[in-house]
Design a protein around this motif. Sequence first.
Motif, PDB file in Angstrom:
ATOM      1  N   ARG A  11     -58.178  16.747  22.670  1.00 31.76           N
ATOM      2  CA  ARG A  11     -59.250  16.597  21.840  1.00 31.76           C
ATOM      3  C   ARG A  11     -60.114  17.882  21.422  1.00 31.76           C
ATOM      4  O   ARG A  11     -60.251  18.138  20.570  1.00 31.76           O
ATOM      5  N   ASP A  12     -60.193  18.595  22.673  1.00 29.75           N
ATOM      6  CA  ASP A  12     -60.922  19.903  22.428  1.00 29.75           C
ATOM      7  C   ASP A  12     -60.023  20.731  21.472  1.00 29.75           C
ATOM      8  O   ASP A  12     -60.802  21.699  20.646  1.00 29.75           O
ATOM      9  N   VAL A  13     -58.678  21.086  21.837  1.00 24.93           N
ATOM     10  CA  VAL A  13     -57.873  21.737  20.604  1.00 24.93           C
ATOM     11  C   VAL A  13     -58.065  21.094  19.418  1.00 24.93           C
ATOM     12  O   VAL A  13     -58.248  22.217  18.375  1.00 24.93           O
ATOM     13  N   ILE A  14     -57.933  19.745  19.147  1.00 27.09           N
ATOM     14  CA  ILE A  14     -58.057  19.277  17.704  1.00 27.09           C
ATOM     15  C   ILE A  14     -59.424  19.658  17.063  1.00 27.09           C
ATOM     16  O   ILE A  14     -59.502  20.203  15.926  1.00 27.09           O
ATOM     17  N   ARG A  19     -62.712  22.275  13.244  1.00 31.82           N
ATOM     18  CA  ARG A  19     -63.881  23.336  13.084  1.00 31.82           C
ATOM     19  C   ARG A  19     -63.618  24.427  12.206  1.00 31.82           C
ATOM     20  O   ARG A  19     -64.110  24.666  11.020  1.00 31.82           O
ATOM     21  N   ARG A  20     -62.509  25.115  12.679  1.00 28.07           N
ATOM     22  CA  ARG A  20     -61.897  26.252  12.026  1.00 28.07           C
ATOM     23  C   ARG A  20     -61.437  26.093  10.528  1.00 28.07           C
ATOM     24  O   ARG A  20     -61.920  26.608   9.598  1.00 28.07           O
ATOM     25  N   LEU A  21     -60.851  24.953  10.401  1.00 23.83           N
ATOM     26  CA  LEU A  21     -60.405  24.830   9.156  1.00 23.83           C
ATOM     27  C   LEU A  21     -61.486  24.364   8.014  1.00 23.83           C
ATOM     28  O   LEU A  21     -61.307  24.686   6.919  1.00 23.83           O
ATOM     29  N   PHE A  22     -62.372  23.391   8.732  1.00 32.14           N
ATOM     30  CA  PHE A  22     -63.314  22.829   7.724  1.00 32.14           C
ATOM     31  C   PHE A  22     -64.255  23.988   7.263  1.00 32.14           C
ATOM     32  O   PHE A  22     -64.918  23.989   6.207  1.00 32.14           O
TER      33      PHE A  22
END
Length: 184
Positions: A11-14, A19-22
């Motif tokens: 969940r944290d990795v996702i 966050r990075r991609l958005f």
Amino acid sequence: MSTGSRRKNSRDVIASAARRLFTERGYAGTTVRDIAGEASVDPSLVIRHFVSKEQLFLDVLGLTADHALPTDGPLETLGPRLIRHMLDPEEDVRGAFLALVRASDAAGVGSRLRQAHDELFVAPLADRLEGEDAALRARLAAALVGGLLYSLWIVGDEDLRSTEPEVLVDRYGALLQELLTPTR
């Protein structure tokens, strides 16, 4: 590693990948498959953890009660503290603000953005303010802060961007403070 630890870790990795991609690509330019690929997980795991792309977006960009503004502490110094928080690079307000602006016309995101604006910024401020115009002053405070973020990161006002953060905190914080605790 326990199943619970693996679930929390995935969940944290996702969330980190999302966050990075958005932030980089915006809501419309990011797919669940992109997020899954960045996180090295199956796309179904993204949905299992977050239910939908929209919910993932809202969760990772701080539109939940867990991400309410720091409105505690003395009201007399709240203006500068809020501006300092908005400019703090550790908080990544810039990335979240830009992603939210880019996604504000996406189905469901715009209405949730308005709700979060009211619940996470306006209401906590209005609750702290005194006077019959407290709700109006809280909304004006939100608009004032939004104007600074717009000038810095949408328009890209280079003069403001090159100003030392503490100068912005002092000057803009004083404007905000006047709305929060008017002297007249």
